[in-house]
Design an enzyme around this catalytic site. Structure first.
Site, PDB file in Angstrom:
ATOM      1  N   SER A 213      -0.755  -5.315  -1.212  1.00 53.16           N
ATOM      2  CA  SER A 213       0.553  -5.254  -0.535  1.00 53.16           C
ATOM      3  C   SER A 213       0.394  -5.599   0.944  1.00 53.16           C
ATOM      4  CB  SER A 213       1.124  -3.846  -0.694  1.00 53.16           C
ATOM      5  OG  SER A 213       2.306  -3.722   0.063  1.00 53.16           O
ATOM      6  N   CYS A 338      10.549  14.871  -1.376  1.00 57.50           N
ATOM      7  CA  CYS A 338      11.883  15.451  -1.484  1.00 57.50           C
ATOM      8  C   CYS A 338      12.724  14.556  -2.392  1.00 57.50           C
ATOM      9  CB  CYS A 338      12.523  15.545  -0.110  1.00 57.50           C
ATOM     10  SG  CYS A 338      14.048  16.471  -0.163  1.00 57.50           S
TER      11      CYS A 338
HETATM   12  N1  PLP Z   1       0.417   1.414  -4.951  1.00 60.82           N
HETATM   13  C1  PLP Z   1      -0.037   2.253  -3.999  1.00 60.82           C
HETATM   14  C2  PLP Z   1      -1.352   2.936  -4.179  1.00 60.82           C
HETATM   15  C3  PLP Z   1       0.738   2.485  -2.854  1.00 60.82           C
HETATM   16  O1  PLP Z   1       0.296   3.333  -1.912  1.00 60.82           O
HETATM   17  C4  PLP Z   1       1.980   1.828  -2.718  1.00 60.82           C
HETATM   18  C5  PLP Z   1       2.850   2.098  -1.557  1.00 60.82           C
HETATM   19  O2  PLP Z   1       2.912   3.193  -1.043  1.00 60.82           O
HETATM   20  C6  PLP Z   1       2.381   0.939  -3.726  1.00 60.82           C
HETATM   21  C7  PLP Z   1       1.577   0.759  -4.823  1.00 60.82           C
HETATM   22  C8  PLP Z   1       3.673   0.194  -3.613  1.00 60.82           C
HETATM   23  O3  PLP Z   1       3.546  -0.883  -2.723  1.00 60.82           O
HETATM   24  P1  PLP Z   1       4.842  -1.559  -2.067  1.00 60.82           P
HETATM   25  O4  PLP Z   1       5.383  -0.588  -1.069  1.00 60.82           O
HETATM   26  O5  PLP Z   1       4.321  -2.821  -1.442  1.00 60.82           O
HETATM   27  O6  PLP Z   1       5.790  -1.848  -3.182  1.00 60.82           O
END
Ligand code: PLP
Length: 403
Positions: A213, A338
């Site tokens: 991401s 929450c």
């Molecule tokens: N997977 C993990 C481990 C994450 O920490 C996050 C976001 O907090 C995501 C997936 C989701 O990513 P995005 O916010 O780019 O959709």
């Protein structure tokens, strides 16, 4: 409250310390610059064959190379998505559907992000799949032996995250990868928190798919990538175009993609200095926080992300600490989410064996390379006073009940 400086207008200003980099990171100036260029100047549609389109495609393909280099992949194995959530959905649903003739069993862990867990639940409830949710130990570790034991002839996918977003525990991914390879089962890992934060290599880890991401590595929000090893069977989860080699339809979000590419390039170039800086700050922060009586560290003491600290504080609510820290200018997060007005304790902390109270009393502080020793010392300075005040108001502390 400690007043740090006086603004140009003459107002008193409080120090502001951002310690929530696992939630999102600020965007690097270099990233903003390249994105701006691809909005104002190089604005063509990368599918167009004229020079405007070709220039946009060139930028996009360079970004693909940077993302691939960050994780040791080939550029053609990178598919751009709208972020970690879409990458996770695409990996789980896309592989499950492509292999439906082979079987209907998926293996994952109890501490995954909801992008994985909710996709698995959807497949269970509405598509007749069976899902094994592997337990974790006290440190949040999945056992490779448990993965081996859970594999059945009908298993189509194993998905285990590389590093946990709440407690920072880094899994023994290479060993799990080997187990999957021996059993000839496709292996996906959500590396959203790991990529850009620690060295990641898809060959060493033996993964077939990996989610990334942009906004967790100083890139923009709303863009991510899925690494798909050459030869991996996967179906698209949306339809409508031949983009991304038929794997993900829709006009590519070029400004976001070039931003992700630049963020990946910078992360790779600066990896060593970023890791050593945040690790030093993290260790200083953890020892400072644990100076307060009846606190404990959550997650693995050494197999953890270099920027993650997560502590449980006896007799107080994480949310109350969060609000008090916020009033002192400090942004972090707690182990409760929450949702619809009720405070749900973190599924990760519960899976690690913490009781509800310990999970509710947890606080996550995640550092970034722009944090300083002064930031950490400021936090360590205000934290004991906040805990003391909250404990004075806490009925549990007054009764002195054991946790
Ligand atoms: N997977 C993990 C481990 C994450 O920490 C996050 C976001 O907090 C995501 C997936 C989701 O990513 P995005 O916010 O780019 O959709």
């Amino acid at each position: 409250m400690r007043v740090q400086r006086i603004s140009e207008k003459g107002d008193l200003q409080m120090r502001r310390v951002y310690l929530d980099h696992a939630a999102t990171t600020p965007v690097r100036k270099e990233v903003v610059d390249v994105m701006t260029r691809y909005m104002l100047d190089v604005f063509g549609n990368p599918s167009s064959i004229h020079q405007f389109g070709r220039e946009a495609r060139k930028g996009m393909e360079e970004a693909r190379e940077h993302v691939a280099s960050l994780v040791g992949a080939q550029p053609e194995e990178i598919v751009f998505t709208s972020g970690g959530t879409e990458s996770d959905n695409m990996a789980v649903r896309g592989v499950a559907e492509a292999l439906e003739k082979k079987g209907n069993h998926i293996i994952t862990s109890a501490i995954e992000h909801h992008a994985i867990l909710h996709t698995c639940e959807y497949l269970e409830k509405h598509r007749g799949y069976e899902v094994t949710y592997l337990p974790v130990d006290y440190f949040g570790m999945v056992s490779p032996d448990d993965v081996r034991a859970a594999i059945r002839p009908s298993t189509v996918l194993v998905t285990v995250m590389m590093a946990n977003n709440e407690v920072g525990t880094i899994q023994r991914l290479a060993e799990i990868g080997l187990v999957c390879r021996e059993a000839e089962v496709t292996f996906h890992s959500d590396a959203v928190q790991a990529a850009g934060a620690i060295p990641v290599d898809v060959e060493d880890l033996a993964v077939d798919l990996m989610s990334l991401s942009g906004h967790k590595m100083y890139g923009p929000k709303g863009v991510g990538a899925l690494y798909i090893r050459k030869g991996t069977k996967i179906r698209p989860i949306a339809y409508g175009g031949a983009h991304e080699k038929q794997r993900r339809p829709g006009t590519e979000g070029v400004p976001g993609i070039v931003g992700l590419g630049e963020a990946a390039r910078l992360a790779r170039a600066e990896m060593d200095s970023r890791v050593s800086h945040v690790r030093y700050l993290r260790d200083r922060l953890i020892s400072g926080l644990l100076e307060v009586e009846e606190t404990r560290l959550n997650g693995h003491p050494s197999h953890r992300l270099p920027n993650n600290s997560n502590v449980s504080v006896a007799y107080v609510e994480g949310e109350s600490m969060l609000l008090n820290l916020d009033m002192a200018g400090i942004g972090c997060s707690s182990g409760s989410a929450c949702t619809s007005g009720s405070l749900e304790p973190s599924h990760v902390l519960l899976a690690m064996g913490l009781d509800h109270e310990e999970a509710h009393g947890s606080l996550r502080m995640t550092l970034g390379y722009e944090n300083t020793v002064e930031d950490v010392d400021y936090v360590i300075g205000v934290f004991p006073g906040i805990v003391k005040r909250l404990r004075e108001m806490s009925p549990l502390a007054r009764k002195g009940e054991p946790r």
